[in-house]
Design a protein around this motif. Structure first.
Motif, mmCIF file in Angstrom:
data_model
loop_
_atom_site.group_PDB
_atom_site.id
_atom_site.type_symbol
_atom_site.label_atom_id
_atom_site.label_comp_id
_atom_site.label_asym_id
_atom_site.label_seq_id
_atom_site.Cartn_x
_atom_site.Cartn_y
_atom_site.Cartn_z
ATOM 1 N N ASN A 68 23.924 -19.642 -2.772
ATOM 2 C CA ASN A 68 24.783 -18.695 -3.481
ATOM 3 C C ASN A 68 24.116 -18.213 -4.768
ATOM 4 O OD1 ASN A 68 27.473 -17.384 -3.471
ATOM 5 N ND2 ASN A 68 27.748 -18.498 -5.389
ATOM 6 N N GLN A 69 23.410 -19.109 -5.450
ATOM 7 C CA GLN A 69 22.711 -18.743 -6.672
ATOM 8 C C GLN A 69 21.484 -17.871 -6.410
ATOM 9 O OE1 GLN A 69 25.020 -19.312 -9.122
ATOM 10 N NE2 GLN A 69 23.342 -20.020 -10.407
ATOM 11 N N LEU A 70 20.729 -18.199 -5.365
ATOM 12 C CA LEU A 70 19.426 -17.573 -5.150
ATOM 13 C C LEU A 70 19.431 -16.463 -4.104
ATOM 14 C CD1 LEU A 70 17.122 -20.734 -5.260
ATOM 15 C CD2 LEU A 70 17.428 -19.004 -7.039
ATOM 16 N N SER A 71 20.595 -16.142 -3.554
ATOM 17 C CA SER A 71 20.656 -15.104 -2.531
ATOM 18 C C SER A 71 20.113 -13.765 -3.030
ATOM 19 C CB SER A 71 22.097 -14.933 -2.042
ATOM 20 O OG SER A 71 22.193 -13.861 -1.118
ATOM 21 N N GLY A 72 20.449 -13.399 -4.269
ATOM 22 C CA GLY A 72 19.972 -12.123 -4.816
ATOM 23 C C GLY A 72 18.462 -12.061 -4.936
ATOM 24 N N PRO A 73 17.832 -13.013 -5.662
ATOM 25 C CA PRO A 73 16.373 -13.004 -5.770
ATOM 26 C C PRO A 73 15.664 -13.092 -4.423
ATOM 27 C CG PRO A 73 17.328 -14.482 -7.400
ATOM 28 C CD PRO A 73 18.458 -14.032 -6.526
ATOM 29 N N LEU A 74 16.190 -13.910 -3.507
ATOM 30 C CA LEU A 74 15.532 -14.062 -2.211
ATOM 31 C C LEU A 74 15.713 -12.828 -1.330
ATOM 32 C CD1 LEU A 74 16.253 -17.820 -1.420
ATOM 33 C CD2 LEU A 74 14.056 -16.764 -2.002
ATOM 34 N N THR A 75 16.847 -12.135 -1.481
ATOM 35 C CA THR A 75 17.033 -10.873 -0.768
ATOM 36 C C THR A 75 16.004 -9.850 -1.240
ATOM 37 O OG1 THR A 75 19.396 -11.247 -0.370
ATOM 38 C CG2 THR A 75 18.630 -8.960 -0.361
ATOM 39 N N LEU A 76 15.795 -9.780 -2.552
ATOM 40 C CA LEU A 76 14.765 -8.888 -3.104
ATOM 41 C C LEU A 76 13.393 -9.245 -2.561
ATOM 42 C CD1 LEU A 76 15.926 -8.752 -6.827
ATOM 43 C CD2 LEU A 76 15.809 -6.791 -5.269
ATOM 44 N N LEU A 77 13.070 -10.537 -2.558
ATOM 45 C CA LEU A 77 11.761 -10.977 -2.078
ATOM 46 C C LEU A 77 11.563 -10.629 -0.608
ATOM 47 C CD1 LEU A 77 9.139 -12.591 -2.640
ATOM 48 C CD2 LEU A 77 10.385 -14.640 -1.904
ATOM 49 N N ASP A 78 12.579 -10.859 0.208
ATOM 50 C CA ASP A 78 12.488 -10.584 1.637
ATOM 51 C C ASP A 78 12.265 -9.096 1.899
ATOM 52 O OD1 ASP A 78 12.703 -11.259 4.462
ATOM 53 O OD2 ASP A 78 14.696 -10.342 4.407
ATOM 54 N N VAL A 79 13.048 -8.244 1.236
ATOM 55 C CA VAL A 79 12.919 -6.797 1.445
ATOM 56 C C VAL A 79 11.585 -6.294 0.895
ATOM 57 C CG1 VAL A 79 13.855 -4.540 0.832
ATOM 58 C CG2 VAL A 79 15.399 -6.395 1.499
ATOM 59 N N ALA A 80 11.185 -6.785 -0.274
ATOM 60 C CA ALA A 80 9.911 -6.358 -0.856
ATOM 61 C C ALA A 80 8.740 -6.731 0.040
ATOM 62 C CB ALA A 80 9.742 -6.983 -2.241
ATOM 63 N N SER A 81 8.793 -7.908 0.639
ATOM 64 C CA SER A 81 7.695 -8.340 1.508
ATOM 65 C C SER A 81 7.598 -7.486 2.763
ATOM 66 C CB SER A 81 7.880 -9.813 1.895
ATOM 67 O OG SER A 81 9.022 -9.989 2.718
ATOM 68 N N ARG A 82 8.696 -6.845 3.146
ATOM 69 C CA ARG A 82 8.714 -6.006 4.345
ATOM 70 C C ARG A 82 8.349 -4.546 4.058
ATOM 71 N NH1 ARG A 82 14.544 -7.297 6.806
ATOM 72 N NH2 ARG A 82 13.881 -5.817 8.403
ATOM 73 N N PHE A 83 8.705 -4.057 2.854
ATOM 74 C CA PHE A 83 8.613 -2.611 2.638
ATOM 75 C C PHE A 83 7.778 -2.186 1.441
ATOM 76 C CE2 PHE A 83 12.718 -3.279 4.891
ATOM 77 C CZ PHE A 83 12.379 -2.645 6.081
ATOM 78 N N LEU A 84 7.286 -3.117 0.633
ATOM 79 C CA LEU A 84 6.334 -2.783 -0.434
ATOM 80 C C LEU A 84 4.954 -3.248 0.034
ATOM 81 C CD1 LEU A 84 8.205 -3.699 -3.760
ATOM 82 C CD2 LEU A 84 7.983 -1.455 -2.666
ATOM 83 N N ALA A 85 4.145 -2.303 0.489
ATOM 84 C CA ALA A 85 2.901 -2.638 1.167
ATOM 85 C C ALA A 85 1.927 -3.418 0.291
ATOM 86 C CB ALA A 85 2.232 -1.360 1.688
ATOM 87 N N ASP A 86 1.919 -3.131 -1.000
ATOM 88 C CA ASP A 86 0.955 -3.759 -1.903
ATOM 89 C C ASP A 86 1.566 -4.915 -2.689
ATOM 90 O OD1 ASP A 86 2.669 -2.209 -3.382
ATOM 91 O OD2 ASP A 86 1.138 -1.428 -4.741
ATOM 92 N N LEU A 87 2.630 -5.512 -2.170
ATOM 93 C CA LEU A 87 3.357 -6.534 -2.929
ATOM 94 C C LEU A 87 2.458 -7.697 -3.345
ATOM 95 C CD1 LEU A 87 6.088 -7.533 -4.026
ATOM 96 C CD2 LEU A 87 6.436 -8.687 -1.829
ATOM 97 N N SER A 88 1.617 -8.171 -2.445
ATOM 98 C CA SER A 88 0.816 -9.364 -2.742
ATOM 99 C C SER A 88 -0.198 -9.141 -3.855
ATOM 100 C CB SER A 88 0.093 -9.834 -1.477
ATOM 101 O OG SER A 88 -0.798 -8.829 -1.020
ATOM 102 N N SER A 89 -0.580 -7.887 -4.101
ATOM 103 C CA SER A 89 -1.578 -7.603 -5.129
ATOM 104 C C SER A 89 -0.966 -7.015 -6.408
ATOM 105 C CB SER A 89 -2.635 -6.624 -4.582
ATOM 106 O OG SER A 89 -2.035 -5.394 -4.206
ATOM 107 N N ARG A 90 0.326 -6.790 -6.419
ATOM 108 C CA ARG A 90 0.970 -6.210 -7.603
ATOM 109 C C ARG A 90 0.914 -7.170 -8.790
ATOM 110 N NH1 ARG A 90 5.235 -2.092 -7.368
ATOM 111 N NH2 ARG A 90 5.106 -1.014 -5.372
ATOM 112 N N THR A 91 0.742 -6.588 -9.963
ATOM 113 C CA THR A 91 0.795 -7.383 -11.189
ATOM 114 C C THR A 91 2.067 -7.098 -11.986
ATOM 115 O OG1 THR A 91 -0.480 -5.702 -12.389
ATOM 116 C CG2 THR A 91 -1.712 -7.511 -11.362
ATOM 117 N N SER A 92 2.810 -6.066 -11.606
ATOM 118 C CA SER A 92 4.063 -5.760 -12.300
ATOM 119 C C SER A 92 5.137 -5.371 -11.288
ATOM 120 C CB SER A 92 3.873 -4.640 -13.322
ATOM 121 O OG SER A 92 3.563 -3.428 -12.668
ATOM 122 N N LEU A 93 6.377 -5.607 -11.660
ATOM 123 C CA LEU A 93 7.504 -5.299 -10.784
ATOM 124 C C LEU A 93 8.719 -4.987 -11.657
ATOM 125 C CD1 LEU A 93 8.192 -5.329 -7.665
ATOM 126 C CD2 LEU A 93 9.231 -7.572 -8.103
#
Length: 232
Positions: A17-42
């Motif tokens: 319940n606490q981490l659903s928001g951050p983990l939802t962001l992480l899951d979607v970002a990993s699927r649709f932000l192509a350069d996520l692994s190399s980003r230095t800012s978000l």
């Protein structure tokens, strides 16, 4: 006889319940932000924020913990239910690891609607999240002040090059929330995720007295839709 709920099960329900928001962001970002692994800012905008988003605010730092290359993360909370902070900056201490890594995590609040915030803030986020969005909660009939004051400006949630994520408590709400958004956003969008069950939902049950689709409980962030703006 029903077995007693264990401490581990209670802890799991609380943590999801606490981490659903951050983990939802992480899951979607990993699927649709192509350069996520190399980003230095978000930069993340959390629209429609209320007490639910602000309680234990350091929970959002967990997103940075899962993205080791991030050195600068900006989290902006927008919602008329928020208390306006002085200079809109929320002082939140970072964990020891983030401090050691010289990672900068900033929190800002805007105690207003998203469309009003955009009149004074032209920054473009990487991700916009609206948790348990309620887009279809109010009638759109003429004279409905709740709608006019609430989500009449759905198109403002869209930014060129950004991903918009919104969640719903139930499947029925997810379908009508997406339909309401597509009808009123006034922009061409691509639907990346359509009313799917969210793998990163909360597991803390909430009684559903309306029994949407014959379900007697629902969960925060249970269903998810993801869209992005097409063209200008």
């Amino acid at each position: 006889l029903k077995e007693e709920i264990t401490k581990e099960e209670l802890d799991f329900a609380f943590l999801t319940n606490q981490l659903s928001g951050p983990l939802t962001l992480l899951d979607v970002a990993s699927r649709f932000l192509a350069d996520l692994s190399s980003r230095t800012s978000l930069t993340v905008h959390i629209a429609g924020s209320s007490l639910y988003e602000m309680m234990g605010i350091i929970k959002w730092e967990y997103l940075g913990h899962r993205l080791p290359n991030i050195t600068n993360m900006q989290l902006v909370f927008i919602g008329p239910e928020l208390e306006q902070e002085e200079e809109e900056q929320v002082p939140v201490p970072q964990c020891g690891d983030c401090t050691t890594l010289r990672r900068s995590i900033t929190y800002q609040t805007h105690s207003t609607t998203y469309q009003e915030m955009r009149k004074v803030d032209s920054s473009v986020p990487d991700l916009v999240l609206v948790q348990n969005c309620g887009f279809s909660e109010y009638s759109t009939e003429a004279g409905s002040t709740e709608w006019e004051e609430g989500w009449a400006g759905l198109g403002h949630l869209l930014h060129q090059g950004s991903i918009l994520i919104f969640t719903s408590y139930t499947k029925g709400e997810a379908v009508t929330d997406l339909a309401r958004f597509l009808e009123h956003c006034d922009k061409e969008v691509e639907v990346l995720v359509r009313c799917e069950e969210n793998n990163m939902r909360s597991h803390r049950p909430i009684r559903d007295w309306e029994q949407d689709r014959d379900k007697d409980v629902f969960y925060s962030n249970q269903f998810i839709s993801v869209v992005k703006q097409v063209g200008n």
